[in-house]
Design a protein around this motif. Structure first.
Motif, PDB file in Angstrom:
ATOM      1  N   ARG A   4       1.046  -1.056  -0.251  1.00 33.78           N
ATOM      2  CA  ARG A   4      -0.253  -0.054  -0.173  1.00 33.78           C
ATOM      3  C   ARG A   4       0.688   1.545   0.144  1.00 33.78           C
ATOM      4  NH1 ARG A   4      -4.206  -2.688   4.446  1.00 33.78           N
ATOM      5  NH2 ARG A   4      -2.777  -2.876   5.227  1.00 33.78           N
ATOM      6  N   THR A 100     -10.544   0.159   3.452  1.00 34.06           N
ATOM      7  CA  THR A 100      -8.581  -0.013   2.317  1.00 34.06           C
ATOM      8  C   THR A 100      -7.575   0.827   2.730  1.00 34.06           C
ATOM      9  OG1 THR A 100      -9.676   0.260   0.307  1.00 34.06           O
ATOM     10  CG2 THR A 100      -9.717  -1.733   0.740  1.00 34.06           C
ATOM     11  N   THR A 373     -12.956  -8.477  -4.166  1.00 35.57           N
ATOM     12  CA  THR A 373     -12.894  -7.406  -2.680  1.00 35.57           C
ATOM     13  C   THR A 373     -12.166  -8.588  -1.528  1.00 35.57           C
ATOM     14  OG1 THR A 373     -14.611  -6.394  -3.772  1.00 35.57           O
ATOM     15  CG2 THR A 373     -13.250  -5.756  -1.476  1.00 35.57           C
ATOM     16  N   SER A 375      -9.128  -8.455   0.432  1.00 36.97           N
ATOM     17  CA  SER A 375      -7.911  -8.270   1.759  1.00 36.97           C
ATOM     18  C   SER A 375      -7.808  -9.455   2.069  1.00 36.97           C
ATOM     19  CB  SER A 375      -8.860  -7.001   2.155  1.00 36.97           C
ATOM     20  OG  SER A 375      -7.452  -6.181   2.854  1.00 36.97           O
ATOM     21  N   TRP A 417      -4.702 -10.037  -3.558  1.00 35.32           N
ATOM     22  CA  TRP A 417      -5.691  -8.526  -2.953  1.00 35.32           C
ATOM     23  C   TRP A 417      -6.520  -8.527  -4.761  1.00 35.32           C
ATOM     24  CZ3 TRP A 417      -9.335  -5.569  -2.571  1.00 35.32           C
ATOM     25  CH2 TRP A 417      -9.238  -5.402  -1.147  1.00 35.32           C
ATOM     26  N   ASP A 665      -9.544  -2.478   5.951  1.00 31.99           N
ATOM     27  CA  ASP A 665      -9.325  -3.438   5.748  1.00 31.99           C
ATOM     28  C   ASP A 665     -10.066  -4.205   5.457  1.00 31.99           C
ATOM     29  OD1 ASP A 665      -6.637  -2.719   4.853  1.00 31.99           O
ATOM     30  OD2 ASP A 665      -6.033  -2.798   7.075  1.00 31.99           O
ATOM     31  N   CYS A 666     -11.106  -3.822   5.049  1.00 35.33           N
ATOM     32  CA  CYS A 666     -12.537  -5.377   4.381  1.00 35.33           C
ATOM     33  C   CYS A 666     -12.815  -6.213   5.444  1.00 35.33           C
ATOM     34  CB  CYS A 666     -11.561  -5.798   3.805  1.00 35.33           C
ATOM     35  SG  CYS A 666     -11.649  -4.907   2.666  1.00 35.33           S
TER      36      CYS A 666
END
Length: 778
Positions: A4, A100, A373, A375, A417, A665-666
């Motif tokens: 990230r 996220t 989606t 993570s 991811w 974070d999901c």
């Protein structure tokens, strides 16, 4: 493979002052968050402040559509499109990411307006220059499946709700001239490095006098996402104008192709009655979006759609029924459960078609669903263990089985991811292996582990990317040749442990043994003199200089991923006893744990913002630390786990917009809270056990397996009583500090007798400590 930080451009976002919503009246005088059942405890605004990066809009559990207001699209804290400190709304788009560290999505922006048409969004500082609208949080309301707000400048009242694949808007316009809807298909996210959403193809087409269809091919975080939509109005528009690059097409134009496309639909009678807008999505084609729309919202009954969404949330939230706890604890718990059920997201149409990872359109077997989606670097730790314990096994089979399908279909191989048919490649490792291995260890049905094995074997034994050749050759990744080499070495070792479990499921016993042995590679970066994990060069020397708080040995790149040596030193999840011996035994390891939590929290200036929620150098705001408080159980000092977990439950989560210590974070940040509040945590998800912590509530009834009930009780519990005095399981004394997944999913009654003083004898015996590395003990 990237982290990230790469996508953030190395820019740390500035810290934000805490914000708490005012308790004033909301839209139409309805107090925010009121309602019945479990939903009344959910506050979707938790996490929308600080760096939580959540959104407050309308969605259903695991829904493809997340219909939510966009208040900002630029910068790190705009990752979800919304932040509580913003005071203007651009409009309402249909896809959002929950918590996220990187932004994307924000597809199909609908902007209700009166007055002159504005094609530019304007700025937060001067919204009158564009189509932005001011709003007040006191006139904003959100509950599961429902969002409402009043736009101050125009007086328009907006209400949003959703089904799995479609969104439904209801707008009440004032008596004013120039009422219209703007649909902005060029709208998207701009990251802190200045990169904006790139669209390589888009289309809009008017169908009759009440429908607009189209789609776009988007390059942002997910490179090459494809999304199509079908939008219908509850009554005809009086006129429509199409725009390309903000230039109007000739009058009468009915369709347009390009990149930056927009459409204005005129509604001169908007004040006469509410205007309803329904929007279906599909990654396959416009026909799929139309079918999804008609299947899920065939009529115009907004209240019925909203009620169905609320019922879906009640059913899911009710799988964990809490008794006891104060109002704040209940709000935090059920909001955490709400956030934990937002991802992975559905990514297939009602007819079973879906867009695969190789961009082809494929067909699912009847009854199956495809998801997106994931993570995984975050969620393998607590979210997926929560699912395997307390979700419908059929859904878990779909969610986990989809990873096998992705691995087969993706040119990139094992998922890292995945986002809407693309592989972002974000973060390190291949932790889809962990999710699959956990499911195999827990006998989750509906997953073809044998199909997964050759793909993961190829990555483990033949992969040529991200330091894998060095890892196989040297037994570690050298920091003079590969960035973030320490973290990669440690996480590859854990992935080897997980892939070994897949090998066992496939009957490849020799490969399993080789991978189990290779999973001990973490030892090659442990410096016994300093008792830290350290960067090491190709020829074997330790990198200098070394600062356990630092990001690395040089400014060229970092040696750790969103962490430093303090956090990385405790990353071992699968060979805890072997690791303890390297410190000098359990007592020495316990002292090192104590030091982690009590040392200075100072960080260097170049530390990433992800290292947050610090207690000493323990960083609860980021995932590598999440299992660490439970490691005391392996030393025999379980009472320290109890005290530390309870402290983290009470200090790292608050019932406020900035109530999360880091990115959601999901669902992972919330899943840690949920599992810990139950008194259970999977330190190593591949070993099918849960380590005890400190249960927060007097009683929780958990629906496990196919409708069975696990009851967890904690008599004597309270704010000053975090310590376990004794445990019984189904009425019999239980001395272990862990329990197997198989036992819990059969249902039963787990009772923790709590007190205000530690009982050092509980869990002190070697046979009562959790198993590690040796699966036979589970």
């Amino acid at each position: 493979m990237m982290t990230r930080r790469d996508l953030l451009g190395g820019v740390a976002a500035a810290a934000l002052m805490p914000v708490t919503l005012a308790p004033g009246a909301a839209l139409a005088g309805i107090a925010r968050g009121q309602g019945g059942g479990f939903c009344r405890h959910v506050d979707p605004f938790i996490g929308t402040g600080g760096h939580g990066h959540t959104y407050p809009g309308a969605t259903v559990p695991f829904g493809m559509v997340q219909l939510s207001p966009d208040t900002n699209t630029a910068g790190w804290d705009a990752c979800s499109g919304y932040h509580i400190q913003d005071s203007t709304i651009l409009g309402f788009s249909h896809t959002h990411l929950s918590g996220t560290g990187v932004g994307d999505m924000l597809d199909v922006l609908v902007v209700p307006r009166v007055g002159p048409v504005r094609l530019d969004p304007g700025t937060p500082e001067n919204p009158d220059e564009g189509y932005r609208a001011r709003f007040d949080h006191a006139e904003e309301r959100a509950t599961p499946g429902d969002y409402r707000v009043r736009l101050k400048d125009s007086g328009i009242e907006a209400e949003l709700t959703a089904t799995a694949r479609a969104g439904l808007h209801r707008y009440r316009f004032p008596a004013a001239t120039g009422a219209h809807l703007l649909i902005d298909l060029a709208h998207g996210y701009q990251d802190p490095a200045g990169s904006v959403t790139r669209i390589t193809g888009a289309s809009l087409r008017l169908v009759g006098d009440d429908t607009l269809v189209g789609g776009r091919h988007v390059h942002q975080w997910g490179q090459g996402r494809v999304i199509h939509f079908a939008l219908k109005l509850s009554r005809p528009f009086a006129g429509a104008r199409l725009y390309s690059n903000d230039r109007a097409l000739p009058e009468g134009a009915r369709e347009v192709e390009g990149a930056a496309l927009k459409c204005v639909l005129d509604l001169p009678d908007a004040a006469a009655a509410p205007v309803l807008v329904k929007v279906g999505l599909s990654a396959v084609d416009v026909d799929g979006a139309l079918r999804n729309l008609e299947a899920e919202i065939p009529g115009w009954d907004f209240d019925a759609v909203r009620a169905a969404g609320a019922a879906a949330w009640e059913a899911e939230l009710g799988r964990l029924a809490v008794r006891g706890g104060d109002a704040a604890d209940l709000k935090i718990f059920y909001t955490a459960l709400y956030h934990a059920l937002l991802a992975p997201t559905l990514f297939s149409d009602v007819d079973g078609r879906y867009r695969a990872m190789d961009s082809t359109v494929r067909q699912l077997p009847p009854g199956a669903n495809n998801y997106s989606t994931y993570s995984l670097w975050d969620t393998y730790r607590a979210l997926h263990p929560l699912f395997t314990l307390a979700q419908d096994p059929r859904r878990v089979g779909d969610v986990v089985g989809g990873l096998v399908r992705m691995a087969e279909e993706s040119p990139a191989g094992p998922p890292v991811w995945p986002l809407q048919g693309t592989e972002t490649g974000c973060m390190i490792g291949w932790h889809s292996a962990v999710v699959l291995a956990e499911a195999a260890a827990k006998n989750i049905p509906g997953v073809d582990y044998a199909r997964a094995w050759p793909i993961f074997r190829d990555r483990a034994f033949k992969g040529q990317t991200s330091g894998l050749p060095e890892y196989r050759c040297l037994g570690y990744i050298p920091s003079d040749t590969v960035e973030e080499a320490v973290s990669k070495t440690l996480e590859y070792a854990y992935d080897d442990w997980a892939i070994a479990r897949l090998a066992e499921a496939a009957g490849a016993r020799d490969d399993a043994q080789a991978l189990r042995q290779r999973s001990l590679n973490y030892r090659n970066l442990f410096d016994r003199d300093t008792t830290f994990m350290r960067p090491r060069f190709t020829e074997g020397a330790w990198a200098q200089p070394f600062d356990p708080r630092g990001m690395g040995h040089s400014r060229k790149w970092r040696d750790f991923t969103e962490s430093n040596a303090w956090q990385a030193t405790f990353l071992n999840q699968h060979d805890v006893y072997g690791y303890m011996d390297m410190f000098g035994g359990p007592a020495a390891f316990e002292r090192k744990l104590d030091e982690l939590f009590t040392t200075s929290s100072d960080l260097p200036d170049d530390a990433p913002p992800d290292i947050a929620g610090l207690v000493g150098q323990y960083a609860h705001g980021n995932e590598p630390s999440h299992h660490i408080a439970y490691l005391y159980a392996y030393t025999g000092a379980h009472h320290k786990t109890q005290a530390r977990v309870r402290s983290l439950l009470k200090t790292m989560y608050r019932a406020d917009p900035d109530g999360l210590a880091g990115n959601e974070d999901c669902g992972q940040m919330s899943a840690w809270y949920l599992m810990s509040a139950l008194g259970l945590y999977a330190v190593d998800p591949v070993t099918p056990i849960y380590v005890f912590g400190s249960p927060l509530f007097d009683r929780v009834d958990v629906t496990v397996g196919d409708g069975r009930t696990l009851t967890i009780e904690a008599p004597g519990n309270g704010p000053g009583s975090p310590y376990i005095q004794s445990v019984t399981w189904n009425g019999k004394p239980y001395t272990r500090t862990w329990i197997s997944h198989a036992d819990l999913t059969r249902g039963g009654r787990l009772v923790f007798v709590m007190g205000d003083k530690p009982n050092p004898r509980f869990g002190a015996g070697r046979d009562d400590r959790p198993p590690s590395f040796d699966m036979a003990r589970a």
